[in-house]
Design an enzyme around this catalytic site. Structure first.
Site, short mmCIF file in Angstrom:
data_model
loop_
_atom_site.label_atom_id
_atom_site.label_comp_id
_atom_site.label_asym_id
_atom_site.label_seq_id
_atom_site.Cartn_x
_atom_site.Cartn_y
_atom_site.Cartn_z
N HIS A 178 0.56 3.08 -27.33
CA HIS A 178 1.74 3.34 -26.52
C HIS A 178 1.58 2.74 -25.11
O HIS A 178 2.56 2.33 -24.50
CB HIS A 178 2.00 4.84 -26.39
CG HIS A 178 2.43 5.50 -27.66
ND1 HIS A 178 1.54 5.97 -28.59
CD2 HIS A 178 3.67 5.76 -28.15
CE1 HIS A 178 2.20 6.50 -29.60
NE2 HIS A 178 3.50 6.39 -29.36
N ASP A 250 6.51 -0.38 -35.88
CA ASP A 250 6.37 0.71 -34.92
C ASP A 250 7.24 0.35 -33.72
O ASP A 250 7.79 -0.76 -33.62
CB ASP A 250 4.90 0.89 -34.52
CG ASP A 250 4.59 2.31 -34.04
OD1 ASP A 250 5.53 3.07 -33.76
OD2 ASP A 250 3.40 2.67 -33.95
#
Length: 337
Positions: A178, A250
């Site tokens: 992230h 993702d």
């Protein structure tokens, strides 16, 4: 259906949200904690999403249990999958039965609101990753395979399709994709002998309907992160493992995706590699770049990801199965919290 999976900011749709949902490239929507206030509000939001969308889009959420459970109040508190390992160590059959119950419960409660998917199971091994941790069932691939299979069985029994993540395995790199770009220095032989085993087994046993690759570069295998790599998604996943379901990228907003360029370039590289659906979350400017830059005629197979259930929440909660499962989960949480 369109390939872009978008998000919205709040409890209700704005005029801009409705415009984006009606766009021909929008094929899905992912919900977050910020979209949930209570049952009444969530039910109204889902209905408005369905009404605004130009087609029957797929509605998804990350609802794994533990710290990654987007809806908490008034929902059953599903334990982190890693906690089930303590039970598995003592009684494997009971642990597998309980994991199946968790899969059924997390799926059934979402399906009662007309939500199609929870992005689960997590098939990563617990080997030090900052972002995985107890989201993983265990460090041992055989434990992960055993327990994740049962989670899938429970989800399928409820009527929900499954999504294995993060292919070919995010659990053995420390960095969080992230906020960083993780690099895994292991050889393909090492990865195949460990992280790939749960994916291989669940694909062979028809337990996975979709897969989400990791924003991780496996340096000795390919210079591209897995979600942008034809080698990982075509040669390994499609050809060698024989996977025929949907491939979700993702989130393209994650730092781990930045290696592929700007937002539109990330989407184009993900599709080139073999992703069928593109998660574009927490960046409305990025979403607009995709909707403006991609060909409006671009479509993808729906891969039968829509749920097959037909029950309301009151019907669910009045069932003996829900009541017994809720009691089992509450007992586990009390014992292993």
């Amino acid at each position: 259906m369109g390939p872009v999976v978008v998000d919205v900011d709040g409890y209700e749709l704005t005029a801009e949200d409705k415009e984006i949902l009606a766009h021909p490239l929008t094929g899905g929507l992912i919900l977050f904690s910020r979209n949930y206030g209570d049952h009444t509000q969530l039910n109204a939001l889902i209905k408005s999403i369905r009404k605004a969308a130009h087609s029957q889009i797929v509605i998804a959420v990350d609802h794994e249990g533990g710290r990654v459970q987007r809806f908490r109040e008034q929902f059953t508190r599903i334990p982190a999958m890693g906690k089930i390992a303590a039970l598995y160590a003592d009684d494997r059959e009971t642990a597998k039965q309980f994991t199946q119950q968790c899969g059924w419960m997390l799926a059934a409660e979402l399906l009662a609101f007309d939500i199609d998917l929870s992005f689960a199971p997590v098939l990563d091994l617990e080997r030090g990753s900052q972002v995985i941790g107890d989201r993983s069932f265990h460090a041992d691939p055989s434990w992960v395979t055993d327990l994740s299979t049962q989670l899938c069985v429970g989800m399928h029994q409820a009527g929900m399709k499954t999504t294995g993540k993060h292919f070919p395995g995010h659990g053995s790199v420390l960095a969080d994709s992230h906020i960083a770009l993780p690099i895994d220095e292991r050889s393909l032989a090492d990865i195949s002998a460990t992280d790939l085993l749960p994916f291989k087994s669940l694909i062979a046993n028809a337990q996975l309907d979709a897969i989400m690759p990791a924003h991780v570069i496996y340096q000795q295998v390919d210079t591209k992160a897995a979600g942008f790599s034809q080698y990982w998604l075509q040669t390994i996943l499609r050809q060698e493992l024989g996977f025929k379901g949907a491939i979700f990228s993702d989130d393209l907003s994650m730092h781990g995706a930045s290696v592929a360029g700007n937002y539109l370039e990330r989407a184009e590289q993900a599709m080139w590699a073999g992703c069928n659906l593109l998660l574009a979350c927490n960046d409305r400017t990025g979403v607009e770049a995709l909707l403006d830059g991609l060909d409006n005629n671009l479509t993808t197979d729906d891969f039968n990801l829509k749920h097959t259930s037909n029950f309301t929440l009151p019907e669910l909660k009045s069932s003996r199965l829900w009541q017994d499962t809720a009691a089992s989960v509450a007992k586990f949480n009390q014992q292993f919290s």
